[in-house]
Design a protein around this motif. Structure first.
Motif, short mmCIF file in Angstrom:
data_model
loop_
_atom_site.label_atom_id
_atom_site.label_comp_id
_atom_site.label_asym_id
_atom_site.label_seq_id
_atom_site.Cartn_x
_atom_site.Cartn_y
_atom_site.Cartn_z
N LEU A 198 15.88 3.62 6.55
CA LEU A 198 14.49 3.48 6.15
C LEU A 198 13.70 3.22 7.42
N ALA A 199 12.69 4.06 7.66
CA ALA A 199 11.89 3.94 8.88
C ALA A 199 10.43 3.64 8.52
N ARG A 200 9.77 2.97 9.46
CA ARG A 200 8.33 2.68 9.33
C ARG A 200 7.60 3.48 10.41
N LEU A 201 6.65 4.32 9.98
CA LEU A 201 5.87 5.12 10.92
C LEU A 201 4.45 4.59 11.00
N VAL A 202 3.97 4.41 12.21
CA VAL A 202 2.57 4.05 12.44
C VAL A 202 1.82 5.34 12.75
N ILE A 203 0.77 5.62 11.97
CA ILE A 203 0.03 6.88 12.10
C ILE A 203 -1.40 6.56 12.52
N GLU A 204 -1.83 7.21 13.60
CA GLU A 204 -3.20 7.07 14.07
C GLU A 204 -3.76 8.45 14.37
N ASP A 205 -4.94 8.75 13.86
CA ASP A 205 -5.58 10.05 14.06
C ASP A 205 -4.64 11.20 13.73
N ASN A 206 -3.95 11.05 12.59
CA ASN A 206 -3.03 12.08 12.08
C ASN A 206 -1.86 12.36 13.01
N LYS A 207 -1.51 11.39 13.83
CA LYS A 207 -0.35 11.51 14.70
C LYS A 207 0.55 10.28 14.53
N VAL A 208 1.85 10.52 14.57
CA VAL A 208 2.79 9.41 14.52
C VAL A 208 2.91 8.83 15.92
N VAL A 209 2.48 7.58 16.09
CA VAL A 209 2.47 6.98 17.41
C VAL A 209 3.60 5.98 17.60
N LYS A 210 4.29 5.64 16.50
CA LYS A 210 5.37 4.66 16.62
C LYS A 210 6.30 4.79 15.43
N GLU A 211 7.58 4.55 15.67
CA GLU A 211 8.57 4.55 14.60
C GLU A 211 9.50 3.35 14.80
N GLU A 212 9.75 2.62 13.72
CA GLU A 212 10.70 1.52 13.74
C GLU A 212 11.70 1.71 12.60
N ILE A 213 12.99 1.63 12.91
CA ILE A 213 14.02 1.68 11.89
C ILE A 213 14.13 0.29 11.27
N ILE A 214 13.83 0.19 9.98
CA ILE A 214 13.83 -1.10 9.28
C ILE A 214 15.24 -1.48 8.84
N LEU A 215 15.95 -0.54 8.24
CA LEU A 215 17.30 -0.81 7.74
C LEU A 215 18.12 0.46 7.87
N LYS A 216 19.39 0.30 8.29
CA LYS A 216 20.24 1.46 8.53
C LYS A 216 21.65 1.17 8.03
N ASN A 217 22.30 2.25 7.55
CA ASN A 217 23.73 2.23 7.18
C ASN A 217 24.05 1.37 5.96
N ALA A 218 23.05 1.15 5.10
CA ALA A 218 23.34 0.50 3.82
C ALA A 218 23.78 1.53 2.78
N GLY A 219 23.44 2.80 3.01
CA GLY A 219 23.74 3.90 2.11
C GLY A 219 22.75 5.02 2.36
N ARG A 220 22.93 6.14 1.67
CA ARG A 220 22.00 7.26 1.78
C ARG A 220 20.71 6.88 1.05
N VAL A 221 19.60 6.83 1.78
CA VAL A 221 18.35 6.35 1.19
C VAL A 221 17.61 7.52 0.57
N ARG A 222 17.54 7.52 -0.76
CA ARG A 222 16.94 8.62 -1.52
C ARG A 222 15.45 8.44 -1.75
N ASP A 223 15.02 7.20 -1.93
CA ASP A 223 13.61 6.96 -2.25
C ASP A 223 13.21 5.58 -1.78
N VAL A 224 11.91 5.41 -1.57
CA VAL A 224 11.34 4.11 -1.25
C VAL A 224 10.10 3.95 -2.10
N GLY A 225 9.96 2.76 -2.70
CA GLY A 225 8.79 2.47 -3.52
C GLY A 225 8.24 1.10 -3.17
N ILE A 226 6.91 0.98 -3.18
CA ILE A 226 6.26 -0.26 -2.77
C ILE A 226 5.36 -0.74 -3.91
#
Length: 469
Positions: free
Chosen positions: A419-447
């Motif tokens: 699961l990654a977090r993307l920071v978007i500014e002016d329709n461009k991705v300026v930063k990416e952070e991996i929040i959680l990895k290798n827990a399983g195949r991530v099919r969906d995220v809901g907030i």
């Protein structure tokens, strides 16, 4: 006679076990020659990852590992070895690596109960497990949510507890290949009208078609749930039956609503890339309809008598992520590329997103799909992932639990199990952070409206809840 028996036993042993021993030796030699410098003499890791810690960061299936070796993972510095090793060499090398992993006896690490990100410490809780390929989650209110399982079951989560009995009388689905019960969404006015929307793979049935393999296509219905039973069903999108396909992959599908209440959904190309460019077909498209299934009069192709009138945009491969930006109201989309070329797009009504005329990926066998990455009148992705991460469901952050992340885009990935977090500014991705990895195949995220993050995992079939520590 005794010596003859010994010779016979020795010959039999050699016949069955010597090739395996030679293969293991060849695998060891290939590993020492091409892999040991980065991954360690004993596979323990170094500049490259370990092969004996039960963690595969870039896909753990045999096909994924084969392609990683043959074509490389260039963005992390792993070269392509296909030019110096044959396919048989690669399979021999893989056999050695998997054998050593098995001998190590190491199990995958448990899911962490607490993770630390750049901004927050987060509590990770498993709220449901034992699910059969869960596909999507939808929140009805503060206490109730719905989870789909690919096998056709629709399940309630009440106060984060999975209810043992699935909702009865849900529509029959074609649970075959990549098909099954896919997305679920609650009406924007669910509290007043109770409508729930489902996307699933619908087949015509062999008896109807007279064919050994019946045609199938993505279908959208809505209904209400009363006493844990699906009722009042209405079909709000069904493609013309002559457009159905006998393939069993690339169905899409996500469902979202804009601020005006229009419903948007996606259908993958169904394995027929050329049809993604033809508005006479529903596949390879994003669609826009009213919530009752009527066609908006301002849809871009309503006046084309040969077109599917619900089409919003076209030239998509297999879109499995849709979300509206909470502040701008703009639609964003993610779609699976082939080998390479997963995309993040910002679809606009009537525009062509290129598949398969332009792509950043190649075919799974290494063949070139298109020599072009861009063409006139075809839109470029905001971001592409090459190699593919198997990008899937997305959601924009809203709510007060993690205020620093407001309007960030959360992106799930199957192959990379992240699961990654993307920071978007002016329709461009300026930063990416991996929040959680290798827990399983991530099919969906809901907030949720409160800002709590839920992750839908495959292999294992679990639902995780991420909340402030």
């Amino acid at each position: 006679m005794y010596r003859l028996k010994i010779l016979t036993v020795f010959f039999t042993y050699s016949l069955f076990f010597l090739p395996a021993l030679l293969m293991a030796q060849d695998g060891r030699a290939l590993y020492d020659k091409y892999c040991a410098t980065c991954h360690g003499k004993n596979l323990e890791g170094g500049d490259g990852s370990s092969f004996i810690d039960a963690v595969w960061s870039y896909g753990d299936g045999k096909n994924a590992v084969f392609r990683n070796i043959k074509y490389g993972i260039l963005n992390v510095g792993m070269p392509a070895w296909g030019s110096v090793m044959t396919d048989d060499d690669i399979r021999t090398l893989m056999g050695f690596i998997f054998d050593q992993e098995n001998k190590s006896g190491v199990s995958p690490p448990p899911i962490a109960k607490e993770i630390t990100t750049e901004d927050y410490k987060i509590s990770v809780e498993t709220v449901a497990e034992g699910l059969d390929t869960p596909w999507a989650i939808a929140f009805l209110d503060e206490r109730h949510s719905l989870v789909t399982e690919k096998n056709g079951q629709l399940r309630f989560l009440i106060d984060d507890k999975l209810q043992p009995k699935p909702v009865a009388n849900t529509p029959a689905v074609l649970n075959e290949g990549q098909g099954g019960l896919l997305d679920v969404a609650a009406d924007p006015e669910y509290a007043q009208n109770g409508w729930v929307y489902l996307a699933y793979s619908h087949d015509l049935g062999t008896a109807k078609t007279g064919k050994s393999r019946s045609g199938a296509m993505t279908r959208i219905v809505r209904g209400k749930i009363k006493n844990n039973r699906w009722t009042s069903e209405q079909v709000i999108f069904e493609a013309p039956h002559e457009k159905y396909r006998t393939t069993r992959h690339h169905y899409g599908c996500r469902i979202v609503f804009d601020s005006e209440g229009y419903l948007y959904f996606s259908i993958g190309d169904r394995g027929a890339g050329d049809q993604a460019q033809d508005v006479a077909y529903p596949n390879g498209k994003l669609h826009r309809i009213h919530r009752d299934g009527k066609i908006p009069e301002d849809n871009p192709f309503v006046k084309d008598k040969n077109a599917i009138p619900s089409i919003f945009s076209y030239g998509h491969r297999n879109p499995q992520g849709l979300a509206f930006h909470p502040s701008t109201g703009e639609l964003w989309e993610t779609e699976h590329g082939p080998m390479g070329g997963d995309e993040l797009n910002k679809p606009i009504m009537g525009l062509n997103y290129g598949w398969p005329e332009i792509t950043y990926g190649i075919n799974y066998n290494g063949d070139i799909i298109s020599e072009f990455k861009e063409k006139p009148n075809m839109e470029q992705p905001v971001l592409h992932w090459t190699p593919s991460i198997a990008v899937c469901g997305i959601d924009f952050y809203k709510g007060g639990a993690f205020p620093k992340w407001e309007n960030n885009l959360f992106v799930s990935a199957l192959k990379y199990k992240q699961l990654a977090r993307l920071v978007i500014e002016d329709n461009k991705v300026v930063k990416e952070e991996i929040i959680l990895k290798n827990a399983g195949r991530v099919r969906d995220v809901g907030i949720t409206n409160e800002g709590v993050i839920y992750m839908v995992l495959n292999r294992p079939g679990k639902i995780l809840k991420l909340s402030p520590k």
